[in-house]
Design an enzyme around this catalytic site. Structure first.
Site, PDB file in Angstrom:
ATOM      1  N   ALA A 160       0.511  -0.858   0.347  1.00 19.36           N
ATOM      2  CA  ALA A 160       0.427  -0.112  -0.022  1.00 19.36           C
ATOM      3  C   ALA A 160       1.489   0.576  -0.121  1.00 19.36           C
ATOM      4  O   ALA A 160       0.749   2.206   0.926  1.00 19.36           O
ATOM      5  CB  ALA A 160      -0.934   0.408   0.784  1.00 19.36           C
ATOM      6  N   LEU A 161       1.618   1.074  -0.838  1.00 18.46           N
ATOM      7  CA  LEU A 161       3.285   2.459  -1.187  1.00 18.46           C
ATOM      8  C   LEU A 161       2.680   3.389  -1.210  1.00 18.46           C
ATOM      9  O   LEU A 161       1.556   3.747  -1.720  1.00 18.46           O
ATOM     10  CB  LEU A 161       3.773   1.962  -1.737  1.00 18.46           C
ATOM     11  CG  LEU A 161       4.294   0.306  -2.148  1.00 18.46           C
ATOM     12  CD1 LEU A 161       5.308  -0.088  -3.626  1.00 18.46           C
ATOM     13  CD2 LEU A 161       4.939  -0.006  -0.653  1.00 18.46           C
ATOM     14  N   HIS A 162       2.905   4.612  -0.632  1.00 13.87           N
ATOM     15  CA  HIS A 162       3.064   6.011  -0.454  1.00 13.87           C
ATOM     16  C   HIS A 162       4.252   6.918  -0.635  1.00 13.87           C
ATOM     17  O   HIS A 162       5.434   5.622  -1.263  1.00 13.87           O
ATOM     18  CB  HIS A 162       1.989   6.347   0.643  1.00 13.87           C
ATOM     19  CG  HIS A 162       2.706   6.083   1.556  1.00 13.87           C
ATOM     20  ND1 HIS A 162       3.369   6.804   2.732  1.00 13.87           N
ATOM     21  CD2 HIS A 162       1.901   4.783   2.724  1.00 13.87           C
ATOM     22  CE1 HIS A 162       3.439   5.762   3.231  1.00 13.87           C
ATOM     23  NE2 HIS A 162       2.917   5.496   3.295  1.00 13.87           N
ATOM     24  N   LEU A 166       2.353   9.773   6.442  1.00 12.54           N
ATOM     25  CA  LEU A 166       2.073   9.252   5.530  1.00 12.54           C
ATOM     26  C   LEU A 166       2.048   7.487   5.757  1.00 12.54           C
ATOM     27  O   LEU A 166       2.675   7.935   6.539  1.00 12.54           O
ATOM     28  CB  LEU A 166       2.280   9.693   4.177  1.00 12.54           C
ATOM     29  CG  LEU A 166       2.726  10.487   2.947  1.00 12.54           C
ATOM     30  CD1 LEU A 166       3.517  11.066   1.787  1.00 12.54           C
ATOM     31  CD2 LEU A 166       1.619  11.548   3.233  1.00 12.54           C
ATOM     32  N   GLY A 194      12.426   4.626   7.953  1.00  9.24           N
ATOM     33  CA  GLY A 194      11.488   5.989   7.820  1.00  9.24           C
ATOM     34  C   GLY A 194      11.495   5.763   9.692  1.00  9.24           C
ATOM     35  O   GLY A 194      11.368   5.379  10.507  1.00  9.24           O
ATOM     36  N   GLU A 195      11.769   7.404   9.984  1.00 12.50           N
ATOM     37  CA  GLU A 195      11.837   7.819  10.727  1.00 12.50           C
ATOM     38  C   GLU A 195      10.409   7.846  11.783  1.00 12.50           C
ATOM     39  O   GLU A 195      10.491   7.964  13.185  1.00 12.50           O
ATOM     40  CB  GLU A 195      11.831   9.547  11.231  1.00 12.50           C
ATOM     41  CG  GLU A 195      12.624   9.699  12.111  1.00 12.50           C
ATOM     42  CD  GLU A 195      13.230  11.514  11.829  1.00 12.50           C
ATOM     43  OE1 GLU A 195      13.548  11.815  11.264  1.00 12.50           O
ATOM     44  OE2 GLU A 195      12.868  11.776  13.177  1.00 12.50           O
ATOM     45  N   GLN A 200       3.938  -9.716  13.144  1.00 13.33           N
ATOM     46  CA  GLN A 200       4.358  -8.383  13.516  1.00 13.33           C
ATOM     47  C   GLN A 200       2.936  -8.234  14.190  1.00 13.33           C
ATOM     48  O   GLN A 200       3.283  -6.466  14.976  1.00 13.33           O
ATOM     49  CB  GLN A 200       4.628  -7.460  13.140  1.00 13.33           C
ATOM     50  CG  GLN A 200       4.321  -7.315  11.563  1.00 13.33           C
ATOM     51  CD  GLN A 200       5.133  -6.438  10.555  1.00 13.33           C
ATOM     52  OE1 GLN A 200       5.772  -6.863  10.141  1.00 13.33           O
ATOM     53  NE2 GLN A 200       5.653  -5.116  10.698  1.00 13.33           N
ATOM     54  N   GLY A 224       5.343   8.461   0.931  1.00 16.62           N
ATOM     55  CA  GLY A 224       7.077   8.123   2.354  1.00 16.62           C
ATOM     56  C   GLY A 224       7.938   6.606   1.893  1.00 16.62           C
ATOM     57  O   GLY A 224       8.743   6.956   1.890  1.00 16.62           O
ATOM     58  N   HIS A 225       7.387   5.238   1.418  1.00 19.79           N
ATOM     59  CA  HIS A 225       7.774   4.486   0.905  1.00 19.79           C
ATOM     60  C   HIS A 225       9.105   4.259  -0.028  1.00 19.79           C
ATOM     61  O   HIS A 225      10.433   4.228  -0.318  1.00 19.79           O
ATOM     62  CB  HIS A 225       7.110   3.341   0.623  1.00 19.79           C
ATOM     63  CG  HIS A 225       5.805   2.723   1.146  1.00 19.79           C
ATOM     64  ND1 HIS A 225       5.016   3.037   1.390  1.00 19.79           N
ATOM     65  CD2 HIS A 225       6.466   2.116   3.293  1.00 19.79           C
ATOM     66  CE1 HIS A 225       4.256   2.464   2.276  1.00 19.79           C
ATOM     67  NE2 HIS A 225       5.495   1.836   3.276  1.00 19.79           N
TER      68      HIS A 225
HETATM   69  P1  AMP Z   1       5.462  -0.082   6.422  1.00 19.04           P
HETATM   70  O1  AMP Z   1       4.972  -0.007   4.972  1.00 19.04           O
HETATM   71  O2  AMP Z   1       4.609   0.504   7.262  1.00 19.04           O
HETATM   72  O3  AMP Z   1       5.486  -1.411   7.251  1.00 19.04           O
HETATM   73  O4  AMP Z   1       6.316   0.839   6.093  1.00 19.04           O
HETATM   74  C1  AMP Z   1       7.888  -0.305   5.211  1.00 19.04           C
HETATM   75  C2  AMP Z   1       8.800   0.727   6.071  1.00 19.04           C
HETATM   76  O5  AMP Z   1       8.506   2.524   5.000  1.00 19.04           O
HETATM   77  C3  AMP Z   1       9.536   1.810   7.451  1.00 19.04           C
HETATM   78  O6  AMP Z   1      10.357   1.801   7.213  1.00 19.04           O
HETATM   79  C4  AMP Z   1       8.448   3.070   7.104  1.00 19.04           C
HETATM   80  O7  AMP Z   1       8.953   3.866   8.787  1.00 19.04           O
HETATM   81  C5  AMP Z   1       8.392   3.950   6.655  1.00 19.04           C
HETATM   82  N1  AMP Z   1       7.138   4.845   6.398  1.00 19.04           N
HETATM   83  C6  AMP Z   1       6.623   4.705   6.443  1.00 19.04           C
HETATM   84  N2  AMP Z   1       5.854   5.598   6.352  1.00 19.04           N
HETATM   85  C7  AMP Z   1       6.367   6.630   6.002  1.00 19.04           C
HETATM   86  C8  AMP Z   1       6.813   7.924   5.506  1.00 19.04           C
HETATM   87  N3  AMP Z   1       5.460   8.725   6.688  1.00 19.04           N
HETATM   88  N4  AMP Z   1       8.188   8.976   5.423  1.00 19.04           N
HETATM   89  C9  AMP Z   1       9.087   7.711   5.459  1.00 19.04           C
HETATM   90  N5  AMP Z   1       9.238   6.410   5.564  1.00 19.04           N
HETATM   91  C10 AMP Z   1       7.781   5.879   5.808  1.00 19.04           C
END
Ligand code: AMP
Length: 282
Positions: free
Chosen positions: A32-34, A186, A149-150, A61, A36-37
């Protein structure tokens, strides 16, 4: 972009990259990429020869089966986005069994205190699940660097610890949180918010900004009361926790003066959507 759904295919491609002495950057995601990814992928592309992104909704998880079953999945759109940014390789395991051949269970890592506070306390087993899937992914992808991501600051700390335990020569690169113009971080989960909830969820950013600008005027305890107040007027919002924690140890903060660097961590539910964010105070 190469799209690989089996471990065997991935391992062949990784061996070939390594034979050509190219560095590997790894971006693990749950899809579900955006933007941020994509920021992680773009940062990886600047410093690595090849970038591997994984999309895998990791069952171990999730401490809540409802959360797992409602987690958004948009594979076609994700593939299009990764192609647009010229990601080299997408690892898209076809089933959890591909990653967990002996059964979908977590291993047990000694992750220490950083994994037992905040998200560790509120989501039992969550970080063992994160560590387990990344243990498998790190062994398969053998990245030189992993990009995280932070927004999930505690997760970054846990992954640094995992890498120490694994004796793996992997550098962790922490990429700043990408936000909408409103300030809302995001998140894949945002697509499950109504338009009104998306507006209301900006209170998370507003509260964190208030904390950053005003922490010197208050004790941690009284600042906390002010921050909780940001959500009082929003019937749909339920604060799970707000915490001030030492930026290195993630220990809770009772007095600002006991710490060199402190961050605020916020988890709030809007309806049945759990949102998480954090920010540096000093
Ligand atoms: P997820 O798909 O939510 O497991 O996130 C995958 C990676 O994307 C993780 O390292 C998250 O911290 C990073 N991530 C998610 N949202 C953001 C964002 N808004 N900005 C930067 N990195 C993000």
């Amino acid at each position: 972009m190469k799209i690989l759904s089996s471990k065997a295919a991935l391992q062949l491609v990784i061996a070939e990259i390594q034979a050509h002495k190219k560095s590997i950057g790894f971006v693990p995601t749950m899809g579900a990429l955006h933007e941020g990814h994509l920021a992680l992928v773009k940062t990886a592309q600047k410093v690595c020869d090849r970038v591997v992104c994984s999309i895998f909704v990791n069952p171990t998880q999730f401490n809540n089966s409802q959360d797992l079953s409602s987690y958004p999945q948009t594979p076609e759109r994700d593939i299009a986005l990764l192609k647009e940014v010229n990601c080299d390789i997408l690892f898209l395991p076809e089933s959890p069994q591909e990653i967990y051949p002996d059964g979908v269970t977590s291993m047990e890592f000694d992750l220490g205190n950083i994994a037992s506070v905040m998200e560790g306390a509120h989501r039992p087993g969550h970080f063992q699940g994160v560590a387990t899937v990344l243990y498998h992914f790190f062994n398969l992808v053998q990245p030189n660097r992993v990009f995280m991501g932070e927004k999930d600051f505690q997760q970054v700390a846990v992954v640094r610890k995992l890498i120490v335990l694994m004796h793996a020569p992997i550098e962790v690169v922490c990429v700043p949180t990408q936000r909408a113009a409103s300030g809302l971080a995001l998140s894949s989960r945002n697509m499950r918010l109504s338009a009104q909830q998306q507006d209301e969820a900006v209170a998370i950013f507003d509260a964190m900004q208030y904390a950053k600008s005003n922490w010197q005027r208050f004790s941690p305890k009284s600042l906390m009361q002010h921050l909780i107040g940001f959500f009082d007027a929003i019937p749909d919002a339920k604060v799970e926790y707000i915490a001030f924690a030492d930026a290195d140890s993630l220990e809770g903060v009772l007095e600002w003066s006991d710490h060199q660097s402190v961050r605020v961590f916020v988890v709030v539910w809007f309806g049945d959507v759990r949102l998480i964010d954090n920010q540096l105070l000093f």
